[in-house]
Design a protein around this motif. Sequence first.
Motif, short mmCIF file in Angstrom:
data_model
loop_
_atom_site.label_atom_id
_atom_site.label_comp_id
_atom_site.label_asym_id
_atom_site.label_seq_id
_atom_site.Cartn_x
_atom_site.Cartn_y
_atom_site.Cartn_z
N ARG A 1 30.69 34.12 46.55
CA ARG A 1 31.28 35.03 45.58
C ARG A 1 31.72 34.35 44.30
O ARG A 1 32.09 33.18 44.30
N VAL A 2 31.72 35.12 43.23
CA VAL A 2 32.27 34.70 41.95
C VAL A 2 33.22 35.81 41.52
O VAL A 2 32.83 36.97 41.44
N ALA A 3 34.46 35.45 41.27
CA ALA A 3 35.43 36.43 40.79
C ALA A 3 35.80 36.07 39.35
O ALA A 3 36.15 34.93 39.06
N MET A 4 35.70 37.04 38.47
CA MET A 4 36.06 36.86 37.07
C MET A 4 37.26 37.72 36.76
O MET A 4 37.36 38.85 37.25
N CYS B 1 35.59 45.88 41.95
CA CYS B 1 36.51 45.73 40.83
C CYS B 1 37.91 46.19 41.21
O CYS B 1 38.07 47.17 41.95
N TYR B 2 38.89 45.48 40.69
CA TYR B 2 40.29 45.82 40.88
C TYR B 2 40.95 45.81 39.51
O TYR B 2 40.59 45.02 38.64
N GLU B 3 41.93 46.67 39.33
CA GLU B 3 42.59 46.79 38.04
C GLU B 3 44.08 47.00 38.24
O GLU B 3 44.51 47.65 39.19
N GLY B 4 44.87 46.44 37.33
CA GLY B 4 46.30 46.69 37.33
C GLY B 4 47.10 45.56 37.95
O GLY B 4 46.61 44.46 38.19
N THR B 5 48.34 45.88 38.25
CA THR B 5 49.29 44.86 38.69
C THR B 5 48.92 44.25 40.04
O THR B 5 49.31 43.13 40.33
N ASP B 6 48.18 44.97 40.87
CA ASP B 6 47.80 44.45 42.19
C ASP B 6 46.46 43.72 42.19
O ASP B 6 46.01 43.26 43.24
N PRO C 1 45.74 46.53 31.35
CA PRO C 1 45.94 45.95 32.68
C PRO C 1 44.93 44.84 32.98
O PRO C 1 43.88 44.75 32.36
N ILE C 2 45.29 44.01 33.95
CA ILE C 2 44.42 42.93 34.39
C ILE C 2 43.25 43.54 35.16
O ILE C 2 43.41 44.49 35.92
N HIS C 3 42.06 42.98 34.94
CA HIS C 3 40.85 43.41 35.64
C HIS C 3 40.29 42.22 36.41
O HIS C 3 40.19 41.13 35.87
N VAL C 4 39.91 42.45 37.66
CA VAL C 4 39.25 41.44 38.49
C VAL C 4 37.94 42.04 38.96
O VAL C 4 37.93 43.14 39.52
N ALA C 5 36.85 41.33 38.74
CA ALA C 5 35.53 41.73 39.24
C ALA C 5 35.04 40.65 40.18
O ALA C 5 34.93 39.49 39.79
N ILE C 6 34.77 41.02 41.42
CA ILE C 6 34.25 40.08 42.40
C ILE C 6 32.76 40.40 42.58
O ILE C 6 32.40 41.51 42.95
N LEU C 7 31.92 39.41 42.30
CA LEU C 7 30.48 39.55 42.42
C LEU C 7 30.05 38.87 43.71
O LEU C 7 30.31 37.67 43.90
N TYR C 8 29.43 39.61 44.59
CA TYR C 8 28.98 39.11 45.88
C TYR C 8 27.49 38.79 45.76
O TYR C 8 26.66 39.68 45.82
N ASN C 9 27.16 37.51 45.56
CA ASN C 9 25.77 37.10 45.47
C ASN C 9 25.71 35.59 45.63
O ASN C 9 26.28 34.86 44.82
N GLU C 10 25.02 35.14 46.67
CA GLU C 10 25.00 33.71 46.98
C GLU C 10 24.37 32.89 45.86
O GLU C 10 24.89 31.83 45.48
N LYS C 11 23.26 33.34 45.31
CA LYS C 11 22.59 32.61 44.23
C LYS C 11 23.49 32.49 43.01
O LYS C 11 23.59 31.42 42.40
N MET C 12 24.15 33.56 42.65
CA MET C 12 25.04 33.53 41.50
C MET C 12 26.20 32.56 41.76
O MET C 12 26.57 31.78 40.88
N ALA C 13 26.76 32.59 42.96
CA ALA C 13 27.85 31.67 43.30
C ALA C 13 27.38 30.22 43.23
O ALA C 13 28.10 29.35 42.73
#
Length: 176
Positions: free
Chosen positions: A140-143, A48-53, A149-161
């Motif tokens: 990967r799937v990134a939501m 997960c990443y949060e904020g301006t970056d 602030p902006i939130h980015v969650a990157i999910l690392y899972n081949e089946k989900m992708a």
Amino acid sequence: AVNNIERGLYKAHDATMEDIVQTFEQNGIQFLDGPGVRLENTGLRIKCYEGTDAFHYLFTKIEASLKDNNQELLIWGIDEKLIKDVYGKELSKLQRSLKDNPVRIITYKDFSYAMTFNHFQKKVVDDTRPLLPCFIYADRVAMVLMENPIHVAILYNEKMAQDYAKYFDFLWKQSR
């Protein structure tokens, strides 16, 4: 080299540190909040990443995963104008880096001028829009939660992708 950085004998550039972190993460090392790391032992990893970056980190991860191959990048549910206006510099870098990758975009507003990759197609969805903007790439799937602030969650899972890519294809067929 990592030992020298850890002992303070060498100060690495930000780009070098990003490459080191990316390499460790791709090989199952998870960086913990605060000092420490651990081996991943699950089929689902989330970063997960949060904020301006947050978008900078997302675009960096996409670029690192796709730049040396011709894998497709799928994007849906984004406000292209907002991305272009706020993150134009990072977006331009990503577009240059992925100049040979196929890109498909499903947007809910028709801002065709905003995101243009060399090999891309775009469709507009009138009534169907995902709850969160989404980027599907590699395994990967990134939501993205577009709040302050902006939130980015990157999910690392081949089946989900793969499942998200199938849903994307369904929406693609329904779009104009």
